[in-house]
Scaffold this active site. Structure first.
Site, PDB file in Angstrom:
ATOM      1  N   GLU A 176      -4.189  -4.389   1.591  1.00  0.00           N
ATOM      2  CA  GLU A 176      -3.021  -5.128   1.090  1.00  0.00           C
ATOM      3  C   GLU A 176      -2.192  -5.759   2.209  1.00  0.00           C
ATOM      4  O   GLU A 176      -1.031  -5.416   2.432  1.00  0.00           O
ATOM      5  CB  GLU A 176      -2.142  -4.232   0.219  1.00  0.00           C
ATOM      6  CG  GLU A 176      -2.795  -3.819  -1.070  1.00  0.00           C
ATOM      7  CD  GLU A 176      -1.834  -3.148  -2.056  1.00  0.00           C
ATOM      8  OE1 GLU A 176      -0.615  -3.084  -1.775  1.00  0.00           O
ATOM      9  OE2 GLU A 176      -2.305  -2.701  -3.110  1.00  0.00           O
ATOM     10  N   GLU A 388      -8.328  -1.071  -6.156  1.00  0.00           N
ATOM     11  CA  GLU A 388      -7.219  -0.284  -6.698  1.00  0.00           C
ATOM     12  C   GLU A 388      -6.795  -0.869  -8.036  1.00  0.00           C
ATOM     13  O   GLU A 388      -6.715  -2.083  -8.194  1.00  0.00           O
ATOM     14  CB  GLU A 388      -5.982  -0.303  -5.778  1.00  0.00           C
ATOM     15  CG  GLU A 388      -6.053   0.553  -4.543  1.00  0.00           C
ATOM     16  CD  GLU A 388      -4.723   0.584  -3.785  1.00  0.00           C
ATOM     17  OE1 GLU A 388      -3.665   0.335  -4.419  1.00  0.00           O
ATOM     18  OE2 GLU A 388      -4.749   0.851  -2.579  1.00  0.00           O
TER      19      GLU A 388
END
Length: 484
Positions: A176, A388
């Site tokens: 991320e 995720e």
């Protein structure tokens, strides 16, 4: 093609060989923050400084205790029947000061055992090199804001490829990067906690992309032929819809948000080595208005563009929620941050259910299908791994987590549609997270785990939620068999 969440067949069978996984991150689960020679990282420092920056000043000094309780984690992985387990390496557990000047053998031993145990049980390790926990020594030298981090990260990556790559075949360089750049270096809400409005996130993002690309090329030239693995970067993105679908201004605003949230990293890496044109022109115009001599969004050299282009072997994406974009005319006084740069207000639809534990997560399962279709259409139909996806409960968290399982059930139905109707090349789905863990500034108040952990109990027992048992059925059946 309608994107509704209704009218499914009762049996949804996924393609043969589809991967079902769960994810964790080193700092969030391991504990043992100074055990066996591990060096401090920025989150150790950040949480130890207190000041109410984290819920109830909690730390991950112990967390789930996975550094000493790996065998218990492995039991959970086996109970679920996971095909893949995504976890991250603690950079400062392996290299205490972030450099290969001193190598911590105890750290190597720990991860060797994890990898070997997973493989012995038929589970494919998906290994993340970096998940927010920069060695403090490197942050003291400027961290991700300094160009020197590119070479240091590459040396770390090569060390990991050389140490574990004979067995690890799926690598993620950085988790991320947009969350890291925004929360750590723009807003200062994440470690190291030093806000740099308007410039910090762009600086960090620029170096993250270069570091990723350099590490990918190192793997490609030095390790790929012998190890035969794959390397990518895990990008977080919401799905963004225009608040008013008939408003041209809102449509453009939605495109700007997607450009900032996903394309800022994906377009250079997957398409042409350069940032999205809409973002470049938008930030350049605002920077000029503010009196900057050049755009606050840095530029890649032509050589860097060639290095960055194509530096990923699959598309790893992480999705939690959706927002509506409404165009917002900024005043001169407002133009001082990355979030203001895009001239957009982000809103939920009032009809969307909201998580009581994490106010930023609204339940919008169809958003994941739209995001996957967008990736397919924009990035030349890549192989996609969802690394995720999750939904939190508050604390105390009931073991009968019906609302959360409904989120997962609807999400899996949308994944089925994406594969079978939209022909998206999705090959892996990972739940966040295997365990309740330390959720950054939310501490232990937000519980994403398939397994409940009683953090007040010194033995830190792992107890399955209902969602864990239901997910195990999905994995066993490679899909949904019969009505749920």
């Amino acid at each position: 093609m309608a994107f509704s969440s209704s009218s499914y067949p009762e049996e949804l069978t996924f393609p043969e060989g589809f991967g079902w996984g769960a994810s964790t991150a080193a700092y969030q689960v391991e504990g043992g923050w100074d055990a066996d020679g591990k060096g401090p990282n920025v989150w150790d420092t950040f949480t130890h400084q207190g000041g109410d920056r984290v819920f109830r000043n909690q730390t991950a000094d112990v967390a789930c205790g996975s550094y000493t309780l790996w065998e218990e984690d492995l039991k959970c992985i086996k109970q679920l029947g996971l095909t893949h387990y995504r976890f991250s390496l603690s950079w400062s557990r392996l290299l205490p000061d972030g450099t290969t000047g001193f190598i911590n053998q105890k750290g190597i031993d720990y991860y060797n055992k994890m990898i070997n145990d997973l493989l012995a049980n038929g589970v494919i390790p998906v290994v993340v090199l970096y998940h927010f926990d920069l060695p403090q020594h490197l942050e003291d030298q400027g961290g991700w804001k300094t160009e020197a981090i590119v070479e240091v990260f590459d040396a770390y990556a090569q060390f990991c490829f050389g140490t574990f790559g004979d067995r690890v075949k799926l690598w993620i360089t950085i988790n991320e990067p947009n969350t890291l750049a925004l929360c750590a270096y723009e807003l200062g809400k994440f470690a190291p906690g030093v806000p740099n409005p308007g410039t910090g996130a762009y600086q960090a993002a620029h170096n993250i992309i270069r570091a990723h690309a350099k590490a990918w090329h190192s793997y490609d030239s030095l390790f790929r032929k012998k190890q035969n693995g794959q390397v990518s970067i895990a990008l977080f993105s919401p799905w963004i819809e225009p608040a008013n679908p008939t408003s041209l201004a809102d449509q453009k605003a939605a495109k700007r948000v997607m450009a900032l949230a996903l394309d800022l990293f994906a377009k250079p890496i997957f398409i042409d080595g350069d940032y999205p044109t809409v973002l470049k022109s938008w930030v350049a115009a605002i920077s000029k208005k503010q009196g900057y001599p050049s755009s606050r969004l840095p530029e890649f050299t032509e050589e860097e563009k060639r290095m960055i282009k194509g530096s990923a072997d699959f598309f790893a994406v992480q999705y939690y929620t959706t927002r509506l974009a409404k165009h917002h005319e900024n005043s001169e006084e407002e133009l001082k941050s990355l979030l203001k740069d895009i001239g957009t207000d982000l809103l939920p639809d009032p009809s969307w259910p909201c998580s009581q534990a994490s106010s930023w997560i609204y339940v919008v399962p169809w958003g994941i299908r739209k995001l996957l279709k967008y990736i397919k259409d924009t990035y030349n139909n890549p192989v996609i791994y969802i690394t995720e996806n999750g939904f939190p409960q508050g604390d105390p968290a009931p073991l009968d987590d019906t609302q959360r399982w409904e989120y997962f059930r609807q999400t899996i139905q949308e994944l089925y549609k994406a594969i079978h109707l939209d022909k998206v090349n999705l090959q892996l789905y990972c739940v966040w997270s295997l365990l309740d863990n330390f959720e950054w500034i939310e501490g232990f108040s937000s519980r994403f785990g398939l397994y409940h952990i009683d953090f007040e109990n010194p033995t830190l027992p792992r107890v399955p939620y209902k969602s864990a048992m239901e997910y195990a059925k999905i994995i066993q059946n490679n899909g949904i068999k019969g009505p749920l």
